[in-house]
Motif scaffolding. Sequence first.
Motif, PDB file in Angstrom:
ATOM      1  N   ALA A 169       0.852  -1.192   0.000  1.00  0.00           N
ATOM      2  CA  ALA A 169       0.000   0.000   0.000  1.00  0.00           C
ATOM      3  C   ALA A 169       0.884   1.237   0.000  1.00  0.00           C
ATOM      4  N   ILE A 170       0.438   2.270  -0.693  1.00  0.00           N
ATOM      5  CA  ILE A 170       1.073   3.581  -0.602  1.00  0.00           C
ATOM      6  C   ILE A 170       0.268   4.401   0.389  1.00  0.00           C
ATOM      7  N   PRO A 188       1.047  -0.218  -6.557  1.00  0.00           N
ATOM      8  CA  PRO A 188       0.539  -0.740  -5.283  1.00  0.00           C
ATOM      9  C   PRO A 188      -0.777  -1.492  -5.438  1.00  0.00           C
ATOM     10  N   ASP A 189      -1.025  -2.378  -4.492  1.00  0.00           N
ATOM     11  CA  ASP A 189      -2.306  -3.076  -4.430  1.00  0.00           C
ATOM     12  C   ASP A 189      -3.377  -2.181  -3.827  1.00  0.00           C
ATOM     13  N   ILE A 190      -2.953  -1.274  -2.935  1.00  0.00           N
ATOM     14  CA  ILE A 190      -3.871  -0.390  -2.220  1.00  0.00           C
ATOM     15  C   ILE A 190      -3.259   1.007  -2.159  1.00  0.00           C
ATOM     16  N   VAL A 191      -4.081   2.031  -2.354  1.00  0.00           N
ATOM     17  CA  VAL A 191      -3.655   3.409  -2.165  1.00  0.00           C
ATOM     18  C   VAL A 191      -4.481   3.999  -1.025  1.00  0.00           C
ATOM     19  N   LYS A 192      -3.784   4.524   0.010  1.00  0.00           N
ATOM     20  CA  LYS A 192      -4.451   5.156   1.140  1.00  0.00           C
ATOM     21  C   LYS A 192      -4.490   6.666   0.912  1.00  0.00           C
ATOM     22  N   ARG A 221      -5.689   1.752 -12.410  1.00  0.00           N
ATOM     23  CA  ARG A 221      -4.300   1.314 -12.195  1.00  0.00           C
ATOM     24  C   ARG A 221      -4.219  -0.027 -11.464  1.00  0.00           C
ATOM     25  N   GLY A 222      -5.367  -0.584 -11.116  1.00  0.00           N
ATOM     26  CA  GLY A 222      -5.381  -1.879 -10.447  1.00  0.00           C
ATOM     27  C   GLY A 222      -5.288  -1.816  -8.943  1.00  0.00           C
ATOM     28  N   ALA A 223      -5.469  -0.625  -8.357  1.00  0.00           N
ATOM     29  CA  ALA A 223      -5.352  -0.454  -6.904  1.00  0.00           C
ATOM     30  C   ALA A 223      -6.717  -0.293  -6.262  1.00  0.00           C
TER      31      ALA A 223
END
Length: 286
Positions: A169-170, A188-192, A221-223
């Motif tokens: 995650a970012i 990233p898989d996850i963006v916070k 983007r796949g996140a």
Amino acid sequence: MSGRRERRRDVATAIFADEIGLQFGIYGEFRLWSAYQPIFAPEGGVLKAVAVEGLIEPRRIAEPVTPSIFFDGIPAADRLFVETMCRMLHLGNYRNIGVEGLTLFFNYNPLINDHLGRALAEIRLMTRRLGDFELEPGLLVCEITEQAADDHVLASLVREMRRDGIRIAIDDFGTGHSTEARINLLEPDIVKIDGGWFAELCRHAAAERFFRPLVGMLHERGAKVLVEGIEHAQHLRVALEGGVDLLQGFHLARPAPAGVIFKDEPLSVDALLDANNKIVPLHQRR
């Protein structure tokens, strides 16, 4: 090599367990305890707890200390030691949450581990010990904090963790170095989404209209998109209407120390969107 081995032994010998098995760390005059803040996913008309973020509660002579004050006071030479201890505490106390299958988010500051060999050694040590903590790598999400870092080191570290099955995650997107360029680099898989940035956005009448395209871009983007800092009903409304995947904040649940009973009943979205609603308690002490 001997220096790194000594550091690892020091981390292990600085972690203790109380009478009921909760682990805590000792650093100077401080005791460090794990706390976990729930992360929710919208599902129909409710929010369901699907993850927790590991946070540290420092105490000095049993008195709480603000985490920012504690971490800002750590000498540069000790920062890797303290970060490693905090990560091990969160992993070791995970079993004390009392709910199986929750994803565990942990923070990673790229400025502390800016030497590639040392950074990879720390991550490999962690993954080798996951079995001791009854954790699978697929349950872990490493949050890369927003500090500047050497791109080669950061990309190599992310590849290593992904190879082990850890998701990335970012953190704090919208501020500092958590930008579109970092998304391009790390995929990233996850963006916070940063809570402070999001709160400012929510002050605008057209917040939903501005926020939805950002969420759509990140999805392309796949996140998955996680909004932190949900502190008011309006924050929740904008996030939900924007189509986010995950939510975190005091309006939903505060961090609770390891060992506190975790109530995993879904939360009503309608109740949370009530403007007069206050913080919804998710935990109660044993």
